[in-house]
Design an enzyme around this catalytic site. Structure first.
Site, mmCIF file in Angstrom:
data_model
loop_
_atom_site.group_PDB
_atom_site.id
_atom_site.type_symbol
_atom_site.label_atom_id
_atom_site.label_comp_id
_atom_site.label_asym_id
_atom_site.label_seq_id
_atom_site.Cartn_x
_atom_site.Cartn_y
_atom_site.Cartn_z
ATOM 1 C CG MET A 1 -1.790 -1.253 1.343
ATOM 2 S SD MET A 1 -2.852 -1.503 -0.095
ATOM 3 C CE MET A 1 -3.905 -0.052 0.039
ATOM 4 C CG ASP B 1 53.718 -24.552 -43.855
ATOM 5 O OD1 ASP B 1 53.208 -23.681 -43.136
ATOM 6 O OD2 ASP B 1 53.989 -24.392 -45.071
ATOM 7 C CD GLU C 1 50.460 -21.081 -45.443
ATOM 8 O OE1 GLU C 1 51.473 -20.783 -46.078
ATOM 9 O OE2 GLU C 1 49.601 -20.245 -45.096
#
Length: 464
Positions: free
Chosen positions: A55, A329, A372
């Protein structure tokens, strides 16, 4: 670190009483006298929890709760609505509006502080998960919103199966979730992930004194149920047991006799909370995975690979064993990109990564550490086994041409491999990290030698 709690009440006496109790528990407090100021303070100060009177002079506490839940800045703040009225409909309305808890005056200080501790723990855990998820860019959140949501799973645990059956019959009309009746032993038995309840409703009395509390502690200690929601069902006249339950890991308290509608609302709220937390955990896990993974090939990336190489060297040092390092590689990879395009180059890298992964042991480390260039680490290896593995990788890459995208034919690809065994002979004892770096450097030198001697071959590093 103090945690701010916002007290919203139009009566100064009530605010002072709560402030004294919270300050004694080392909480910092903020105060608001009405709904409008509560909303303003909540947005500006981001309290960790809100104690909200039902309230208020301008708007009701339930309306304030709805507004807080509708605001993205405040929707995650736990809300406890406090009222002098024990009206059942008000309690249901508060839960429907998004309140985490509804307490009736006069407040039991023990239960109030235990509730606050429990809500703050849950809120801080969710906040930490959300912060980590946002760090990773909400990687899984948007996608998961479109996924069909399966019904939740509710596990009922009572000392008497007939009691659990009564709970089930009362809850079934109000829930769309799957409801299971479990014995205490079954609740602790390992189950498939889909069979673990999202929330457990546990009777405080499972046949012996304190058995419900012990089951909560056991569920919290087990991996499969650690993140489940847990509600303890107990008589209202047991505040000490209620507070202890919250402190050992319960998320909620359900007083006997169960109100089916209120219990269903609470169960639904807890299942939604668990889904949010599970979703955030998945986002964090996905973010962590992407942080250590190469996005093109799905292999580990350089950062993770080097750290893991140190770990493998440490384990080898502790066990008195050896490990092998390969640097691989792709030969003349630039020619693939220049001739067929970068899309073809990406396809080659993906295929090579797949072949490497498929031809190594699960315990072996394989990573892409450059454009790579790949790294392979074999724990518990000898030079003989490592050399055989390196030759096998050369064959599986070079013997079968790689298909190009869009059915543009195939391209032949070969690799050069530099192989070194660690630890190398050395007159002085060294740290495992130094051994790992030395082995990697010798593998790199062997790779350069393989390239200069004609490519498509394995070169073994000479001892130091």
């Amino acid at each position: 670190m103090s945690r701010k709690i916002l007290i919203v009440d139009d009566l100064a006496t009530n605010r002072i009483i709560l402030k004294v109790k919270l300050n004694a528990a080392c909480h910092e407090t903020l105060q608001a006298v009405d709904g409008a100021s509560a909303l303003k303070i909540a947005r500006a100060d981001q309290p960790k929890l809100i104690l909200l009177d039902m309230m208020l002079p301008d708007i009701s506490g339930i309306d304030v709760c709805r507004k807080l839940r509708a605001d993205p800045l405040t929707r995650h703040i736990p809300i406890v609505i406090i009222t002098a009225s024990g009206d059942r409909q008000s309690r249901l309305n508060a839960l429907k509006a998004g309140a985490d808890e509804f307490l009736t005056k006069p407040l039991n200080e023990v239960i109030l502080l235990a509730r606050i501790r429990s809500l703050l723990r849950a809120h801080e855990t969710e906040s930490e998960l959300r912060q980590r998820s946002e760090t990773w860019g909400d990687l899984t959140m948007a996608e998961s919103e479109t996924v069909f949501t399966m019904p939740g799973h509710v596990g009922l645990v009572a000392g008497d199966p007939a009691v659990a059956m009564n709970w089930r019959n009362a809850l079934a009309p109000h829930l769309q979730e799957r409801i299971s009746i479990l014995s205490p032993t079954a609740a602790l038995t390992d189950s498939p992930s889909g069979a673990v309840p999202d929330i457990y409703l546990i009777s405080a009395d499972l046949g012996t004194h304190g058995s419900g509390l012990r089951l909560i502690a056991d569920l919290r200690s087990r991996e499969q149920s650690r993140h489940a929601e847990i509600a303890l069902v107990l008589p209202e006249a047991e505040p000490d047991a209620a507070a202890m339950a919250l402190d050992v890991g319960a998320n909620d308290l359900l007083p006997l006799p169960l109100d089916p509608q209120e219990t269903a609302l609470r169960v639904t709220m807890h299942i939604e909370r668990k889904r949010r937390a599970d979703q955030l955990r998945r986002a964090v896990s996905q973010g962590l995975r992407l942080a250590i993974t190469d996005p093109l090939t799905g292999l580990f990336n350089r950062r993770y690979a080097l750290a893991n190489l140190d770990r493998i060297a440490t384990q080898a040092h502790e066990k008195g064993r050896r490990f092998a390092v390969m640097l691989l590689d792709l030969d003349r990879f630039k020619l693939v990109n220049d001739t067929y395009g970068h899309g073809a180059g990406d396809a080659v890298l993906e295929t090579v990564a797949e072949r490497l992964r498929d031809n190594l042991r699960p315990s072996d480390l394989v990573a892409r550490i450059g454009g790579e260039e790949f790294l392979v680490v074999l724990p518990d290896a000898t030079m003989g086994t490592a050399h055989v593995a390196a030759e096998r990788l050369c064959r599986v890459i070079g013997d079968v041409p790689v298909p190009l995208p869009d059915e543009k034919g195939t391209v032949e690809v070969t690799i050069s491999v530099g192989l070194a065994l660690g630890p190398d002979l050395h007159p002085e004892p060294r740290e495992p990290a130094a051994i790992a770096r030395d082995t990697l450097a010798r593998a790199d030198a062997a790779l350069l030698a393989a390239k200069s001697e004609g490519r498509n071959q394995v070169t073994i590093a000479s001892a130091a």
